[in-house]
Design an enzyme around this catalytic site. Structure first.
Site, short mmCIF file in Angstrom:
data_model
loop_
_atom_site.label_atom_id
_atom_site.label_comp_id
_atom_site.label_asym_id
_atom_site.label_seq_id
_atom_site.Cartn_x
_atom_site.Cartn_y
_atom_site.Cartn_z
CG ASP A 129 2.58 -6.08 37.06
OD1 ASP A 129 2.10 -6.62 36.05
OD2 ASP A 129 1.98 -5.20 37.72
CG ASN A 165 -2.20 2.43 29.19
OD1 ASN A 165 -1.48 3.16 28.52
ND2 ASN A 165 -2.15 1.13 29.10
CG ASP A 189 2.26 2.08 23.36
OD1 ASP A 189 1.82 1.17 24.10
OD2 ASP A 189 1.76 2.36 22.25
CG ASP A 191 1.48 -4.07 33.41
OD1 ASP A 191 1.00 -5.19 33.18
OD2 ASP A 191 1.22 -3.42 34.44
#
Length: 214
Positions: free
Chosen positions: A95, A103, A112, A138
């Site tokens: 993770d 983000n 991304d 993620d």
């Protein structure tokens, strides 16, 4: 002596084909060649479409990695193989740390880029026999085949170290990232759900304790 039925069939078909060609005009031959060529293109096109649909059904469009559907199928197969032949195997759940804040601060395109960066590093530093997948958001998973729990732990530490030391370059700037990794050996779980839950618990222990790997 019994007649060769297959030979008779082939000869009959050949004769029918030759007779048909003799009655065809040049225009008929050209039209037939065109139709055969069209059919071949159509068949190839259909084959390409089927191949593309299969890829889309089992792969993540952003990273190109296998998706959750493919991963779960492969994990079930690996665990069945482990139980039947008493082989070794392990699962790593990975993770990205602080991904939401990245983000929010840098935008989804930066997020991304980070996901693609992580997926590339995971692929580069695992064996072809292993399966690396993005199972959502993620989160990534790796099926380590023929791997003991000790070897899985060492692999997790190595991957964590590589990712933390390899920044993601986005729009001319380096974004430093880290991951939390939890692992579980096949021998420690009853089934796929149990294995996933234990790897997930280990991953959150590593995240909460800031130990990178658990």
């Amino acid at each position: 002596m019994k007649p060769d039925i297959e030979k008779i069939k082939r000869e009959s078909l050949t004769k029918m084909y030759e007779d048909a060609l003799e009655t065809m005009t040049d225009d008929d031959v050209i039209r037939m060649i065109s139709e055969v060529s069209y059919l071949r293109k159509q068949l190839k096109s259909q084959s390409d479409v089927i191949a593309r649909l299969k890829k889309e059904a089992y792969h993540d469009p952003l990273t190109g990695l296998p998706n959750r559907r493919y991963f779960e199928r492969e994990l079930d197969k690996s665990m069945s193989y482990f139980k039947r032949y008493k082989r070794m195997g392990a699962l790593l759940l990975i993770d990205a740390d602080s991904f939401k804040s990245i983000n929010d601060s840098l935008g989804h395109l930066a997020g991304d880029a980070i996901l693609k960066h992580i997926s590339k590093l995971l692929q580069q530093h695992t064996r072809s026999a292993d399966t690396v997948a993005r199972i959502g958001g993620d989160e990534f998973c790796i099926i380590l085949r023929e791997t003991s729990s000790e070897e899985a732990f060492e692999k997790a530490k190595k991957l964590s170290d590589i990712i933390s030391k390899t920044p993601c370059t986005y729009e001319g700037r380096d974004i430093h990232i880290s991951v939390s990794i939890g692992g579980c050996s096949f021998s420690e779980a009853q089934d796929r759900t149990d294995l996933m839950n234990k790897a997930d618990s280990a991953m959150y222990i590593s995240k909460n304790n800031a130990t990178a790997v658990a």
